[in-house]
Design an enzyme around this catalytic site. Structure first.
Site, mmCIF file in Angstrom:
data_model
loop_
_atom_site.group_PDB
_atom_site.id
_atom_site.type_symbol
_atom_site.label_atom_id
_atom_site.label_comp_id
_atom_site.label_asym_id
_atom_site.label_seq_id
_atom_site.Cartn_x
_atom_site.Cartn_y
_atom_site.Cartn_z
ATOM 1 N N ARG A 84 -8.935 -0.360 4.663
ATOM 2 C CA ARG A 84 -8.121 0.669 3.984
ATOM 3 C C ARG A 84 -6.762 0.102 3.598
ATOM 4 N NH1 ARG A 84 -7.130 5.941 7.096
ATOM 5 N NH2 ARG A 84 -5.728 6.052 5.315
ATOM 6 N N CYS B 291 -5.134 12.367 12.686
ATOM 7 C CA CYS B 291 -5.820 11.077 12.614
ATOM 8 C C CYS B 291 -5.607 10.398 13.969
ATOM 9 C CB CYS B 291 -5.299 10.246 11.458
ATOM 10 S SG CYS B 291 -3.676 9.629 11.773
ATOM 11 N N ARG C 19 0.109 14.550 12.645
ATOM 12 C CA ARG C 19 0.456 14.332 11.238
ATOM 13 C C ARG C 19 0.680 15.658 10.500
ATOM 14 N NH1 ARG C 19 -1.213 9.077 9.956
ATOM 15 N NH2 ARG C 19 0.387 9.119 8.338
ATOM 16 N N LYS D 78 0.847 -1.214 0.000
ATOM 17 C CA LYS D 78 0.000 0.000 0.000
ATOM 18 C C LYS D 78 0.867 1.243 0.000
ATOM 19 C CE LYS D 78 -1.774 1.605 4.050
ATOM 20 N NZ LYS D 78 -1.508 3.043 4.319
ATOM 21 N N ASN D 79 1.917 1.246 0.864
ATOM 22 C CA ASN D 79 2.690 2.469 1.062
ATOM 23 C C ASN D 79 3.735 2.708 -0.009
ATOM 24 O OD1 ASN D 79 1.074 2.938 3.214
ATOM 25 N ND2 ASN D 79 2.565 2.306 4.763
ATOM 26 N N ASP E 273 4.774 20.055 7.831
ATOM 27 C CA ASP E 273 5.761 21.146 7.797
ATOM 28 C C ASP E 273 7.048 20.733 7.077
ATOM 29 O OD1 ASP E 273 5.866 19.380 10.058
ATOM 30 O OD2 ASP E 273 7.437 20.628 10.903
ATOM 31 N N ASP F 102 4.458 0.594 11.988
ATOM 32 C CA ASP F 102 3.212 0.011 11.462
ATOM 33 C C ASP F 102 2.998 -1.424 11.913
ATOM 34 O OD1 ASP F 102 3.259 1.735 8.247
ATOM 35 O OD2 ASP F 102 2.694 2.350 10.270
HETATM 36 C C1 EPZ Z 1 4.117 6.843 6.138
HETATM 37 O O1 EPZ Z 1 3.366 7.915 6.693
HETATM 38 C C2 EPZ Z 1 3.169 5.657 6.103
HETATM 39 N N1 EPZ Z 1 2.009 5.984 5.273
HETATM 40 C C3 EPZ Z 1 2.694 5.321 7.521
HETATM 41 O O2 EPZ Z 1 1.887 4.145 7.434
HETATM 42 C C4 EPZ Z 1 3.937 5.007 8.367
HETATM 43 O O3 EPZ Z 1 3.529 4.761 9.693
HETATM 44 C C5 EPZ Z 1 4.901 6.194 8.328
HETATM 45 O O4 EPZ Z 1 5.243 6.500 6.955
HETATM 46 C C6 EPZ Z 1 6.184 5.911 9.096
HETATM 47 O O5 EPZ Z 1 6.819 4.790 8.552
HETATM 48 C C7 EPZ Z 1 2.141 5.940 3.929
HETATM 49 O O6 EPZ Z 1 3.208 5.676 3.390
HETATM 50 C C8 EPZ Z 1 0.901 6.249 3.126
HETATM 51 P P1 EPZ Z 1 6.213 10.248 8.272
HETATM 52 P P2 EPZ Z 1 3.983 9.417 6.691
HETATM 53 O O7 EPZ Z 1 6.136 11.488 7.476
HETATM 54 O O8 EPZ Z 1 4.754 9.639 5.444
HETATM 55 C C9 EPZ Z 1 5.998 13.502 11.715
HETATM 56 C C10 EPZ Z 1 -0.058 2.830 7.671
HETATM 57 O O9 EPZ Z 1 -0.685 2.332 8.613
HETATM 58 N N2 EPZ Z 1 6.006 14.481 10.613
HETATM 59 O O10 EPZ Z 1 7.449 9.406 8.218
HETATM 60 O O11 EPZ Z 1 2.898 10.350 7.035
HETATM 61 C C11 EPZ Z 1 4.670 12.764 11.774
HETATM 62 O O12 EPZ Z 1 3.726 13.502 12.518
HETATM 63 C C12 EPZ Z 1 0.495 4.247 7.795
HETATM 64 O O13 EPZ Z 1 0.158 2.250 6.567
HETATM 65 C C13 EPZ Z 1 6.105 15.829 10.907
HETATM 66 O O14 EPZ Z 1 6.176 16.228 12.071
HETATM 67 O O15 EPZ Z 1 4.987 9.292 7.923
HETATM 68 C C14 EPZ Z 1 5.042 11.475 12.448
HETATM 69 O O16 EPZ Z 1 5.075 11.668 13.852
HETATM 70 C C15 EPZ Z 1 0.278 4.832 9.184
HETATM 71 N N3 EPZ Z 1 6.103 16.728 9.884
HETATM 72 C C16 EPZ Z 1 6.464 11.220 11.952
HETATM 73 O O17 EPZ Z 1 6.947 12.465 11.445
HETATM 74 C C17 EPZ Z 1 6.016 16.347 8.574
HETATM 75 O O18 EPZ Z 1 6.043 17.219 7.678
HETATM 76 C C18 EPZ Z 1 6.546 10.164 10.864
HETATM 77 O O19 EPZ Z 1 5.821 10.632 9.785
HETATM 78 C C19 EPZ Z 1 5.916 14.960 8.294
HETATM 79 C C20 EPZ Z 1 5.917 14.057 9.321
#
Ligand code: EPZ
Length: 423
Positions: A396, A116, A121, A22-23, A124, A304
């Site tokens: 999902r 969520c 999420r 999916k990701n 920035d 995850d």
């Molecule tokens: C991806 O989300 C995955 N989703 C998530 O899987 C996965 O948990 C995550 O990566 C971490 O591996 C998809 O790929 C669609 P991040 P993403 O940006 O890209 C903070 C699932 O169940 N952050 O690495 O959103 C954020 O709040 C989902 O399949 C900022 O602060 O993850 C989080 O605490 C859940 N500012 C952390 O970084 C930003 O601009 C990790 O987020 C971006 C992120």
């Protein structure tokens, strides 16, 4: 809404096919926007999030057509129309059209994602990376308006190796004038898959899968044909379910090289993990040992799979400590597990899991994709019949979830409640 009714106590056994990731698939679909013409993506999972991303692409004027697991996307007539809040709030990954639209059109208007169930999420880091390449953002009425008079190469140092921020920066940098370096980049296998897709389109990318990615911008992209890598989170989910039920399963098509730490932690719990000619075999015939784990960006233990491991360790012979470093509130489901007799206490980013002999069935609900999968694992291991509400969360991210569980011998059936509207 619909529920899953699970009768616990049956060890899982047999082979199960693993779907495309999916990701990764969601990002390849966004990247297809870069190239006029027809890209073809094989092994796209038939899950709700991919259906939502198809809606996003249709909304932008791409003509996606799905036959079985193959998605054909004709991005010839794409225009950078607004990506509405209704789609972004349904699926945060919709914001990944920002990079490709800015790269191709110099303009994008995308609704700000809400929070969520697992945290605020932010985006920035996405915005700052794109601004470094010359994009200008203006936010109003819950939307980001992004414009760029030609993106230019830059050095982008991410505060955190965010998967999405790395992906948006990468999909913009491939078209930026000059060289872009992304420091502290995410290293997930899905990033490597995305870079392979972009390279197939004509992009010039070095270093993906390491903390430093270097991109030379190019002027044009060709449509591409690509097969999505297997879903390592689905592999981990079924491997953990097998271990939680004292079973033995073969995960067909699993990429063991994406799962080092996951399989090492299952081995610490007492499981046998072996490579077979068509995937990976995982079994655990005894009560699991306690295991401590810490979630971190790849190659650390994947967040995850944290909820699924918590459900598994709830029945371990000892006390386990789990630390969640990636999301600020990914323990919401613990209360649901404790309703089934688990003995888990959380304190900030830490959870202390005192293993109990056996969980007991209770009505529970799925709170998000992976928490829902965790409740299914708990129900499979529990004594009695568990009803899990709000299974739409699980749909999902998992294709044919209960069909695959039934293939492995689980007693799991879906009940759909017809919502009757009283006038
Ligand atoms: C991806 O989300 C995955 N989703 C998530 O899987 C996965 O948990 C995550 O990566 C971490 O591996 C998809 O790929 C669609 P991040 P993403 O940006 O890209 C903070 C699932 O169940 N952050 O690495 O959103 C954020 O709040 C989902 O399949 C900022 O602060 O993850 C989080 O605490 C859940 N500012 C952390 O970084 C930003 O601009 C990790 O987020 C971006 C992120």
């Amino acid at each position: 809404m619909d529920r899953l009714v699970v009768t616990g106590g049956t060890p899982l056994s047999g082979s199960v096919p693993i779907a495309g990731a999916k990701n990764s698939a969601l990002k390849l679909m966004a990247a297809a926007l870069l190239a006029p013409g027809r890209s073809v993506i094989h092994n796209v999972p038939r899950i709700q999030d991919c259906v939502t991303m198809v809606e996003v692409l249709e909304h932008l004027g791409a003509a996606p057509a799905w036959t079985d697991g193959t998605l054909m996307i004709d991005a010839t007539d794409v225009t950078p129309r607004e990506t509405p809040y209704e789609l972004v709030s349904r699926m945060r990954a919709s914001i990944l059209v920002l990079g490709p639209l800015l790269a191709r059109f110099g303009h994008a208007r995308v609704a700000m994602p809400g929070g969520c169930n697992i945290g605020s999420r932010q985006i920035d880091l996405h915005v700052r990376g794109l601004e470094k390449m010359g994009a200008q953002f203006h936010s109003e009425h819950g939307f980001f308006e992004a414009t760029a008079q030609g993106l230019r190469g830059a050095v982008i140092t991410l505060d955190f190796p965010s998967v999405g921020a790395t992906e948006n920066a990468l999909m913009a940098a491939v078209a930026a004038r000059g060289t872009t370096v992304i420091e502290n980049a995410a290293r997930e296998p899905e990033l490597v898959d995305l870079a392979s897709f972009l390279t197939g389109m004509g992009a010039s990318i070095e270093g993906v899968g390491t903390p430093t990615i270097e991109i030379e911008g190019v002027d044009a992209f060709e449509p591409v044909e690509h097969t999505v890598i297997p879903d390592r989170v689905e592999v981990g989910t079924f491997a953990i379910a097998a271990c939680a039920t004292g079973g033995s399963v073969v995960l067909q098509g699993a990429r063991a090289d994406h799962m080092d730490l996951v399989f090492s932690k299952l081995a610490d719990a007492g499981a046998d993990v072996g490579i077979t000619e068509d995937g990976v075999a995982v079994s655990l015939r005894s009560r699991p040992n306690e295991v401590d784990l810490v979630t971190l960006p790849y190659p650390g233990f994947p967040t995850d799979l944290q909820p699924q491991m918590m459900a598994f360790l709830a029945g371990a012979d000892g006390t386990s400590i789990v630390t969640e470093n990636v999301f600020e509130s990914r323990f919401m489901f613990v209360d649901e597990l404790n309703r089934m007799g688990a003995d888990i206490r959380t304190e900030g980013h830490h959870a202390v899991i005192r293993g109990v002999e056996r969980l007991s069935a209770a009505p529970v609900r799925a709170l998000d994709i992976r928490a829902g999968a965790a409740m299914v694992i708990a129900a499979l291991a529990a004594d009695g019949v568990t009803e899990i509400e709000d299974m739409y969360h699980v749909d999902r991210g998992y294709q044919d979830f209960e069909a695959k569980l039934s293939l492995l011998g689980a007693a799991a059936r879906r009940e759909r409640e017809l919502s009757v509207a009283f006038s």
